[in-house]
Design an enzyme around this catalytic site. Structure first.
Site, short mmCIF file in Angstrom:
data_model
loop_
_atom_site.label_atom_id
_atom_site.label_comp_id
_atom_site.label_asym_id
_atom_site.label_seq_id
_atom_site.Cartn_x
_atom_site.Cartn_y
_atom_site.Cartn_z
N GLY A 46 58.79 68.18 90.42
CA GLY A 46 57.75 69.25 90.81
C GLY A 46 56.31 68.72 90.27
N HIS A 47 56.12 67.71 89.62
CA HIS A 47 54.89 67.39 88.98
C HIS A 47 54.46 65.88 89.33
CE1 HIS A 47 51.91 67.15 85.91
NE2 HIS A 47 51.75 68.41 86.00
N PHE A 48 54.16 65.48 90.33
CA PHE A 48 53.98 66.01 91.79
C PHE A 48 54.79 65.21 92.53
CE2 PHE A 48 50.15 66.59 89.38
CZ PHE A 48 50.01 68.12 89.52
N VAL A 53 53.35 62.41 87.87
CA VAL A 53 52.68 62.00 86.80
C VAL A 53 53.23 62.87 85.77
CG1 VAL A 53 50.34 62.76 85.53
CG2 VAL A 53 50.47 62.10 87.94
#
Length: 140
Positions: A46-48, A53
């Site tokens: 989810g990041h990203f 990252v």
């Protein structure tokens, strides 16, 4: 040097929150450890998804765990836990991405009772990625 078994003996963390892979150096008040960052880290979902990252707070957690290995490896602290009490002067200078090796250094600069203050930094390829002052409480 402390391998993953020694790290697991010191820290209560387990997958997916164990963020220290190996300890390279240990002295009375300083520890240097590594985290090999792979695309398989759960936070990258989810990041990203299109541009993975490592979240800054996860880098700070990895630094806290690095300090925790040093403190919880001491015989008088065996079986205890280390809790965050604060973070100050935190700075993020470089993105950490899959394939990076995070080299983490934590130096204890102050101790009073069950409270400890640590200066910590994380580097990738010799370049500063993150740094800050971490405060911990050591408890049962």
């Amino acid at each position: 040097m402390i391998d993953i078994q020694g790290i697991k003996e010191a820290l209560p963390h387990r997958y997916p929150m164990l963020l220290v892979d190996r300890v390279l150096e240990v002295s009375e008040d300083t520890i240097v450890a590594i985290k090999n960052v792979t695309i398989n880290e759960p936070f990258f979902n989810g990041h990203f998804p299109q541009y993975p990252v490592m979240p800054g707070v996860v880098i700070m957690e990895a630094l806290a765990q690095t300090a925790g290995v040093l403190e919880l490896s001491k015989p008088e602290n065996k079986g205890k836990l280390v809790f965050y009490a604060g973070m100050d002067k935190v700075k993020f200078k470089k993105q950490v991405v899959p394939g990076d090796q995070l080299v983490m250094t934590a130096t204890f600069v102050k101790r009073r009772g069950t409270i400890a203050v640590v200066e910590a930094k994380a580097e990738v390829d010799g370049k500063l990625a993150a740094s800050g002052t971490l405060t911990f409480a050591i408890g049962n």
